[in-house]
Design an enzyme around this catalytic site. Structure first.
Site, PDB file in Angstrom:
ATOM      1  N   GLY A  39       0.860  -1.187   0.000  1.00  0.00           N
ATOM      2  CA  GLY A  39       0.000   0.000   0.000  1.00  0.00           C
ATOM      3  C   GLY A  39       0.886   1.223   0.000  1.00  0.00           C
ATOM      4  O   GLY A  39       1.862   1.310   0.762  1.00  0.00           O
ATOM      5  N   LYS A  40       0.588   2.182  -0.877  1.00  0.00           N
ATOM      6  CA  LYS A  40       1.497   3.313  -1.036  1.00  0.00           C
ATOM      7  C   LYS A  40       1.656   4.105   0.262  1.00  0.00           C
ATOM      8  O   LYS A  40       2.768   4.521   0.615  1.00  0.00           O
ATOM      9  CB  LYS A  40       1.020   4.226  -2.163  1.00  0.00           C
ATOM     10  CG  LYS A  40       1.002   3.552  -3.527  1.00  0.00           C
ATOM     11  CD  LYS A  40       0.893   4.531  -4.661  1.00  0.00           C
ATOM     12  CE  LYS A  40       2.143   5.334  -4.833  1.00  0.00           C
ATOM     13  NZ  LYS A  40       3.311   4.514  -5.212  1.00  0.00           N
ATOM     14  N   ASN A  43       3.764   1.976   2.715  1.00  0.00           N
ATOM     15  CA  ASN A  43       5.144   1.913   2.248  1.00  0.00           C
ATOM     16  C   ASN A  43       5.890   3.212   2.548  1.00  0.00           C
ATOM     17  O   ASN A  43       7.044   3.206   2.986  1.00  0.00           O
ATOM     18  CB  ASN A  43       5.199   1.652   0.738  1.00  0.00           C
ATOM     19  CG  ASN A  43       4.705   0.286   0.339  1.00  0.00           C
ATOM     20  OD1 ASN A  43       4.534  -0.603   1.172  1.00  0.00           O
ATOM     21  ND2 ASN A  43       4.455   0.110  -0.946  1.00  0.00           N
ATOM     22  N   GLY A 228      16.793   8.876 -12.864  1.00  0.00           N
ATOM     23  CA  GLY A 228      16.852   9.830 -11.766  1.00  0.00           C
ATOM     24  C   GLY A 228      15.563  10.586 -11.576  1.00  0.00           C
ATOM     25  O   GLY A 228      14.470  10.027 -11.700  1.00  0.00           O
ATOM     26  N   ASP A 249      13.237  -5.530  -8.674  1.00  0.00           N
ATOM     27  CA  ASP A 249      11.834  -5.359  -8.269  1.00  0.00           C
ATOM     28  C   ASP A 249      11.623  -3.896  -7.915  1.00  0.00           C
ATOM     29  O   ASP A 249      12.188  -3.398  -6.936  1.00  0.00           O
ATOM     30  CB  ASP A 249      11.525  -6.253  -7.064  1.00  0.00           C
ATOM     31  CG  ASP A 249      10.046  -6.254  -6.680  1.00  0.00           C
ATOM     32  OD1 ASP A 249       9.307  -5.386  -7.175  1.00  0.00           O
ATOM     33  OD2 ASP A 249       9.642  -7.112  -5.876  1.00  0.00           O
ATOM     34  N   ALA A 252       8.301  -0.872  -4.637  1.00  0.00           N
ATOM     35  CA  ALA A 252       8.242   0.194  -3.625  1.00  0.00           C
ATOM     36  C   ALA A 252       9.256   1.302  -3.865  1.00  0.00           C
ATOM     37  O   ALA A 252       9.508   2.113  -2.975  1.00  0.00           O
ATOM     38  CB  ALA A 252       8.435  -0.394  -2.233  1.00  0.00           C
ATOM     39  N   ALA A 253       9.811   1.365  -5.062  1.00  0.00           N
ATOM     40  CA  ALA A 253      10.857   2.352  -5.328  1.00  0.00           C
ATOM     41  C   ALA A 253      10.345   3.780  -5.160  1.00  0.00           C
ATOM     42  O   ALA A 253      10.976   4.606  -4.494  1.00  0.00           O
ATOM     43  CB  ALA A 253      11.407   2.155  -6.740  1.00  0.00           C
ATOM     44  N   GLY A 254       9.204   4.078  -5.774  1.00  0.00           N
ATOM     45  CA  GLY A 254       8.649   5.424  -5.664  1.00  0.00           C
ATOM     46  C   GLY A 254       8.247   5.775  -4.247  1.00  0.00           C
ATOM     47  O   GLY A 254       8.428   6.919  -3.797  1.00  0.00           O
ATOM     48  N   ASP A 255       7.713   4.807  -3.530  1.00  0.00           N
ATOM     49  CA  ASP A 255       7.306   5.059  -2.143  1.00  0.00           C
ATOM     50  C   ASP A 255       8.520   5.307  -1.256  1.00  0.00           C
ATOM     51  O   ASP A 255       8.504   6.178  -0.379  1.00  0.00           O
ATOM     52  CB  ASP A 255       6.504   3.877  -1.609  1.00  0.00           C
ATOM     53  CG  ASP A 255       5.227   3.650  -2.402  1.00  0.00           C
ATOM     54  OD1 ASP A 255       4.667   4.635  -2.915  1.00  0.00           O
ATOM     55  OD2 ASP A 255       4.799   2.487  -2.512  1.00  0.00           O
ATOM     56  N   SER A 294      11.620  -4.471   1.147  1.00  0.00           N
ATOM     57  CA  SER A 294      12.748  -3.976   0.349  1.00  0.00           C
ATOM     58  C   SER A 294      13.265  -2.625   0.821  1.00  0.00           C
ATOM     59  O   SER A 294      14.345  -2.191   0.400  1.00  0.00           O
ATOM     60  CB  SER A 294      12.338  -3.861  -1.124  1.00  0.00           C
ATOM     61  OG  SER A 294      11.478  -2.737  -1.327  1.00  0.00           O
TER      62      SER A 294
END
Length: 302
Positions: A39-40, A43, A228, A249, A252-255, A294
């Protein structure tokens, strides 16, 4: 103590991995299945609490169902140090659920069942007015109702709290809501939905940023994945590169980026320094599987 406030969604993520993402009408056999907490909103709260310093406190306002997933989430978040005094339990509703397909390149497709997230109301937000009164920053997304998002932004502005909107999932937003936002952090897809401009290079990123500035947003940060992030403030923009890593994976990178950004800005880092900190945190997250599993801890960034 400095108060950082996150408002948003919480989901139980059902993750399936494939060599390639399934196409329309195609059935593929998954190589692996796992259940993750996601969940954003959750996260981003986890990212903030793991990356904060000792003088920062993270609060999370959300709505959970009355099921076992909710109990597991509360246990894990409390262990990380998130204050859950603003976390509601919605009777006879399931906790939000997401189904995530991930391919061999770390790319993903996500479907979400809102569950209890859909029941986080403006009234719930108003009940937490004391938290907004003490918060330095509010970080919020669009996986709960727009009425709850709008009410949170109004309360934050009334209390001189800096607002950060991660406009995900991608959707159009009216100017009344955008005027309440100090910092907006769309990716390329979300920038297209907001502005009608396809972001493919620095020039188009600048055009999208100018469109958002013209609608009342002071700072625009367009995340560009492995390239970037494009930052724009007062009409001046540049791309801040991210470390080169082997991504497996990107769920959750943006979060992770958004939680780290809030922490860094609250510490007094410049916008460029904060984005560099956020890029570093998200570059670690993409080298690991899962959503909250992660997200790195601050000691890993040194």
């Amino acid at each position: 103590m400095s108060t950082l406030l996150v408002v948003g969604s919480a989901n139980a993520d059902h993750v399936l991995t494939f060599d390639e993402l399934p196409q329309a009408g195609q059935t593929l056999i998954s190589q692996q299945y796992r259940l993750e907490l996601g969940g954003k909103g959750a996260n981003q709260a986890v990212a903030a609490v793991r990356l904060k310093n000792t003088m920062q406190q993270v609060y999370f306002i959300s709505a959970l169902g009355d099921d076992s997933n909710a109990a597991t989430m509360r246990t894990n978040w409390t262990a990380d140090g998130i204050d859950l005094s603003g976390c509601y339990q919605i009777a006879k509703k399931s906790t939000g659920t997401a189904v995530i397909f991930v391919n061999q390149y770390g790319e993903n497709s996500i479907g979400v069942v809102p569950g209890a997230n859909a029941y986080l109301s403006a009234h719930h937000i108003q009940q937490q007015h004391a938290l907004f009164a003490q918060a330095n920053y509010l970080l919020i997304q669009l996986e709960t109702s727009l009425e709850s998002v709008h009410q949170a932004l109004i309360l934050a502005k009334q209390n001189h709290c800096t607002t950060i909107l991660n406009p995900a999932p991608a959707t159009k937003l009216n100017n009344d809501l955008l005027n309440l936002i100090d910092i907006i952090t769309p990716n390329e897809t979300e920038a297209l939905a907001l502005t009608g401009i396809e972001v493919i290079d620095q020039q188009s990123a600048q055009q999208a940023a100018q469109s958002l500035h013209s609608r009342g947003v002071n700072i625009v940060i367009i995340t560009l994945g492995s390239k970037g992030a494009y930052i724009s403030e007062k009409g001046q923009g540049s791309i801040i590169p991210t470390p080169t890593v082997n991504a497996i994976d990107t769920v959750a990178a943006g979060d992770t980026f958004n939680g780290a950004l809030m922490v860094a800005l609250d510490e007094g880092k410049t916008l460029i320094e904060a984005v560099e900190f956020a890029n570093l945190a998200s570059s670690i997250a993409v080298t690991r599987n899962g959503a909250q599993s992660s997200i790195p801890y601050r000691k890993e960034l040194t």
